[in-house]
Design a protein around this motif. Structure first.
Motif, short mmCIF file in Angstrom:
data_model
loop_
_atom_site.label_atom_id
_atom_site.label_comp_id
_atom_site.label_asym_id
_atom_site.label_seq_id
_atom_site.Cartn_x
_atom_site.Cartn_y
_atom_site.Cartn_z
N ASP A 1 56.68 104.76 97.46
CA ASP A 1 57.96 104.69 96.75
C ASP A 1 58.59 106.08 96.61
OD1 ASP A 1 60.02 103.33 95.04
OD2 ASP A 1 59.13 104.63 93.51
N TYR A 2 57.80 107.04 96.17
CA TYR A 2 58.33 108.39 95.97
C TYR A 2 58.67 109.06 97.30
CZ TYR A 2 57.71 108.64 90.94
OH TYR A 2 57.85 108.44 89.58
N PHE A 3 57.82 108.85 98.32
CA PHE A 3 58.12 109.45 99.62
C PHE A 3 59.39 108.84 100.23
CE2 PHE A 3 53.33 110.35 100.07
CZ PHE A 3 53.49 111.64 99.57
N GLN A 4 59.60 107.56 100.03
CA GLN A 4 60.82 106.93 100.52
C GLN A 4 62.05 107.54 99.86
OE1 GLN A 4 59.88 102.79 99.70
NE2 GLN A 4 59.54 102.34 101.88
N ASP B 1 62.22 117.83 96.93
CA ASP B 1 60.88 118.43 96.84
C ASP B 1 60.12 117.87 95.64
OD1 ASP B 1 61.05 120.80 98.92
OD2 ASP B 1 62.94 120.76 97.82
N GLY B 2 60.86 117.61 94.56
CA GLY B 2 60.22 117.02 93.39
C GLY B 2 59.71 115.62 93.66
N LEU B 3 60.52 114.82 94.32
CA LEU B 3 60.11 113.45 94.66
C LEU B 3 58.90 113.48 95.60
CD1 LEU B 3 63.66 111.96 95.25
CD2 LEU B 3 62.12 111.34 93.39
N ASN B 4 58.94 114.37 96.58
CA ASN B 4 57.82 114.49 97.50
C ASN B 4 56.57 114.97 96.76
OD1 ASN B 4 56.66 114.75 100.32
ND2 ASN B 4 56.56 116.89 99.70
N GLY B 5 56.77 115.88 95.80
CA GLY B 5 55.64 116.38 95.02
C GLY B 5 54.96 115.29 94.21
N VAL B 6 55.77 114.47 93.53
CA VAL B 6 55.19 113.37 92.75
C VAL B 6 54.48 112.39 93.68
CG1 VAL B 6 55.64 111.46 91.18
CG2 VAL B 6 56.93 113.58 90.93
N GLY B 7 55.07 112.16 94.85
CA GLY B 7 54.41 111.29 95.84
C GLY B 7 53.05 111.82 96.23
N ARG B 8 52.95 113.13 96.41
CA ARG B 8 51.66 113.73 96.77
C ARG B 8 50.66 113.62 95.63
NH1 ARG B 8 53.08 119.25 97.54
NH2 ARG B 8 50.91 119.61 98.10
N VAL B 9 51.15 113.71 94.39
CA VAL B 9 50.26 113.51 93.24
C VAL B 9 49.71 112.08 93.26
CG1 VAL B 9 50.12 113.37 90.73
CG2 VAL B 9 51.39 115.25 91.80
N LYS B 10 50.58 111.11 93.47
CA LYS B 10 50.16 109.71 93.51
C LYS B 10 49.16 109.49 94.66
CE LYS B 10 52.79 108.49 90.09
NZ LYS B 10 52.19 108.17 88.77
N ALA B 11 49.42 110.13 95.79
CA ALA B 11 48.50 110.00 96.93
C ALA B 11 47.14 110.59 96.60
CB ALA B 11 49.10 110.68 98.15
N ALA B 12 47.14 111.74 95.93
CA ALA B 12 45.87 112.38 95.57
C ALA B 12 45.07 111.51 94.61
CB ALA B 12 46.15 113.74 94.92
N GLN B 13 45.77 110.69 93.83
CA GLN B 13 45.09 109.79 92.90
C GLN B 13 44.73 108.45 93.54
OE1 GLN B 13 48.37 110.06 89.97
NE2 GLN B 13 46.87 110.84 88.51
#
Length: 237
Positions: free
Chosen positions: A131-134, A111-123
């Motif tokens: 990378d984070y979603f993978q 969930d943490g990795l997915n969360g950081v991925g969503r932050v990167k996507a929002a930016q």
């Protein structure tokens, strides 16, 4: 499960009063059915109510309650996940990424990795998001949500990611056939891959004419916007 927790909250309304608010307004059950909750259960109920606020999009209210909770309680992985969601919802991207990153040392690492991925996507940092979603998918391969996020990010990266995006979105749809988000992203992937016939067949499975037209219009507009972005980038180069 969330509905069950909400019902449980009604059994002990005063438990959350210790935190300065009464989140459940409901008729109390018979007195003999009321059972006191231990400290851990009270904490879970409080965070469950905060989770409800986040699901309603009330991120600022959720953040206020989480800040209040942090004064009295230990920051558990569940707290950090909710905190990251509230921070992301209020566009505090750096703080959200930090909260999600702290989950990598817990059982909520995916969930943490997915969360950081969503932050990167929002930016708009789509390569980093991929990378984070993978990594999230690698940690929890059966998550339709993670696969959908990965597939969409790969579409946003561009042509090189279309085939992988299509594969991941197909897998996500098999895991969660009822998801409209996954279906819509798969329509885009098929259209990007030049598989218009298959995209139309997927659209034809939508029960109402109005929704079918809306999804098709959304996919077409998305592709047009993507094309304009790519052309602008090429001109700048």
């Amino acid at each position: 499960m969330k509905k069950i927790i909400a019902v449980a909250a009604c059994l002990w309304v005063s438990a959350c009063a210790d935190y300065g608010f009464d989140p459940i307004e409901a008729v109390s059950p018979a007195a003999n059915s009321v059972k006191p909750l231990d400290e851990a259960s009270t904490s879970r109920l409080y965070l469950s109510v905060v989770n409800g606020l986040i699901e309603q999009g009330r991120y600022r209210a959720a953040l206020a309650y989480l800040d209040q909770y942090a004064v009295q309680e230990k920051k558990t992985p569940y707290f950090l996940r909710l905190y990251g969601e509230a921070l992301l919802g209020t566009k505090q991207y750096d703080a959200a990424a930090e909260a999600f990153s702290d989950l990598e040392r817990s059982d909520l690492k995916p969930d943490g990795l997915n969360g950081v991925g969503r932050v990167k996507a929002a930016q708009g940092h789509w390569a980093a998001a991929v990378d984070y979603f993978q990594r999230a998918v690698a940690a929890r391969p059966s998550s339709a949500e993670f696969l959908n996020n990965l597939g969409y990010a790969q579409l946003c990266v561009g042509k090189d990611g279309i085939a992988e995006a299509e594969f991941n979105l197909r897998q996500a749809q098999e895991l969660d056939p009822a998801s409209t988000s996954i279906r819509n992203n798969l329509v885009i992937a098929l259209m990007m891959a030049g598989k218009d016939g298959e995209a139309r067949r997927l659209l034809s499975g939508i029960s109402t004419t109005r929704e079918r037209a809306e999804v098709q219009a959304f996919a077409t507009a998305w592709l047009e916007q993507r094309s304009r972005t790519e052309n602008t980038t090429e001109e700048d180069m």
